[in-house]
Design an enzyme around this catalytic site. Structure first.
Site, PDB file in Angstrom:
ATOM      1  CG  ASP A  12      -0.873   8.929  -4.787  1.00  0.00           C
ATOM      2  OD1 ASP A  12      -2.110   8.925  -4.924  1.00  0.00           O
ATOM      3  OD2 ASP A  12      -0.247   7.984  -4.271  1.00  0.00           O
ATOM      4  CG  HIS A  39      -5.263   8.863  -8.301  1.00  0.00           C
ATOM      5  ND1 HIS A  39      -6.032   7.745  -8.069  1.00  0.00           N
ATOM      6  CD2 HIS A  39      -4.480   8.995  -7.199  1.00  0.00           C
ATOM      7  CE1 HIS A  39      -5.741   7.224  -6.891  1.00  0.00           C
ATOM      8  NE2 HIS A  39      -4.789   7.959  -6.338  1.00  0.00           N
ATOM      9  CG  HIS A  79      -2.346   4.444  -7.680  1.00  0.00           C
ATOM     10  ND1 HIS A  79      -1.378   5.395  -7.907  1.00  0.00           N
ATOM     11  CD2 HIS A  79      -2.983   4.826  -6.541  1.00  0.00           C
ATOM     12  CE1 HIS A  79      -1.416   6.298  -6.956  1.00  0.00           C
ATOM     13  NE2 HIS A  79      -2.385   5.981  -6.118  1.00  0.00           N
ATOM     14  NE  ARG A 113      -0.344   8.256  -0.261  1.00  0.00           N
ATOM     15  CZ  ARG A 113      -1.399   8.964  -0.669  1.00  0.00           C
ATOM     16  NH1 ARG A 113      -2.276   8.440  -1.488  1.00  0.00           N
ATOM     17  NH2 ARG A 113      -1.576  10.198  -0.260  1.00  0.00           N
TER      18      ARG A 113
HETATM   19  C1  SIN Z   1      -3.708   5.741  -3.181  1.00  0.00           C
HETATM   20  O1  SIN Z   1      -4.560   6.100  -3.994  1.00  0.00           O
HETATM   21  O2  SIN Z   1      -2.638   6.332  -3.067  1.00  0.00           O
HETATM   22  C2  SIN Z   1      -3.985   4.542  -2.281  1.00  0.00           C
HETATM   23  C3  SIN Z   1      -4.182   3.296  -3.046  1.00  0.00           C
HETATM   24  C4  SIN Z   1      -4.811   2.209  -2.237  1.00  0.00           C
HETATM   25  O3  SIN Z   1      -5.375   2.484  -1.163  1.00  0.00           O
HETATM   26  O4  SIN Z   1      -4.770   1.064  -2.671  1.00  0.00           O
END
Ligand code: SIN
Length: 280
Positions: free
Chosen positions: A98, A96, A256, A271
């Site tokens: 974000d 995805h 990611h 994040r």
């Molecule tokens: C996310 O999906 O933004 C987080 C990625 C992660 O936790 O590695």
């Protein structure tokens, strides 16, 4: 500061830089931003920074935003807590970009590892410009001008009681984005469908649909084919986390996938998501 490429297509490790310094130094920040445009995701080790420095560094890119479902740190708005210790909580293990369910999805994110398993819990990033560039010519033609809907409801909303899910969908109605977007800073084309994408909105044309049956199955087959491109290893880089490792990514041209293979060990990430533009 030095950048060491990690694959041919995406990702570089930065050394000789501290993000606390970069949060206070415009010149250093600009160098990092230029490297981000070049490599799409940057990795840094041993970033012993405070939450305030994390927020201050990410804020240099632009305003931060919270998440309607995932909570933020009470003293640091804009710092979303992705704390996982339960097998059932697994929103990040799909390809995805974000918050593509937003009208203006984030331009990028700065993710710091607070705690992680000894082994497992890696994250994979994908270069979606490469994914677009290597599509067969006839597919590029077919998807040029196509648009798709993105929704938060069918992901974060799915486990909610119906009334709560409907409220979420009313607060964040489905949005439509081009299937191929253009990077606002580099002008490169990007394949822009991911796990928040539900369906094409303008597929039902005489060129695409000979018989009614072409519409839903035909469109889903094409969407599934496009979604599958993110899982091609040649477009990817995979990162093994350690506490105080940081990843900075350009959310416009990457996807990611956080690998959920570590239960019952906990994994705690923080994040900062940076507001972006409307994809065109
Ligand atoms: C996310 O999906 O933004 C987080 C990625 C992660 O936790 O590695």
């Amino acid at each position: 500061m030095k950048a060491f490429p990690m694959t041919r297509n995406i990702g570089a490790e930065l050394t000789g830089v501290h993000l606390g310094d970069a949060s206070r130094d415009e010149g250093l920040f600009r160098e990092i931003k230029a490297l981000l445009l070049q490599y799409k995701v940057l990795f840094l080790r041993d970033q012993v920074i405070t939450r305030a420095e994390h927020v201050a560094f990410a804020s240099r890119f632009g305003e931060l935003e919270d998440h309607p479902v995932a909570g933020s740190h009470p003293d640091h708005p804009g710092l979303v807590l992705i704390y996982r210790s339960d097998k059932k909580e697994n929103y990040e293990n799909n390809y995805h970009t974000d918050a593509s369910w937003r009208e203006k999805p984030p331009m990028g994110c700065v993710l710091r590892c607070i705690e992680c398993p000894e082994v497992g819990g890696d994250t994979i990033w994908v270069n979606m410009e490469a994914a677009y560039a290597h599509l067969p010519e006839e597919i590029k033609q077919k998807i040029s001008g196509l648009r798709a809907k993105h929704s938060i409801e069918h992901s974060f909303g799915a486990v909610m009681p119906i009334e709560e899910r409907i409220k979420l969908a009313q607060a964040y109605p489905m949005v439509e984005h081009p299937v191929v977007r253009t990077h606002p800073e580099t002008g490169n084309k990007i394949l822009y469908v991911g796990s928040f994408t539900t369906h094409f909105s303008n597929y039902h044309t005489p060129e695409n649909v000979r018989f009614g049956l072409d519409k839903t199955p035909g469109a889903s087959l094409l969407l599934n084919y496009l979604l599958s491109q993110a899982s091609i290893p040649e477009y990817q880089v995979r990162f093994r986390w350690r506490p105080n490792s940081v990843a900075i990514w350009d959310n416009r041209c990457t996807q990611h996938y956080a690998v959920h293979d570590y239960f019952p060990e906990p994994r705690k990430m923080e994040r900062a998501g940076i507001r972006g533009d409307k994809p065109f």
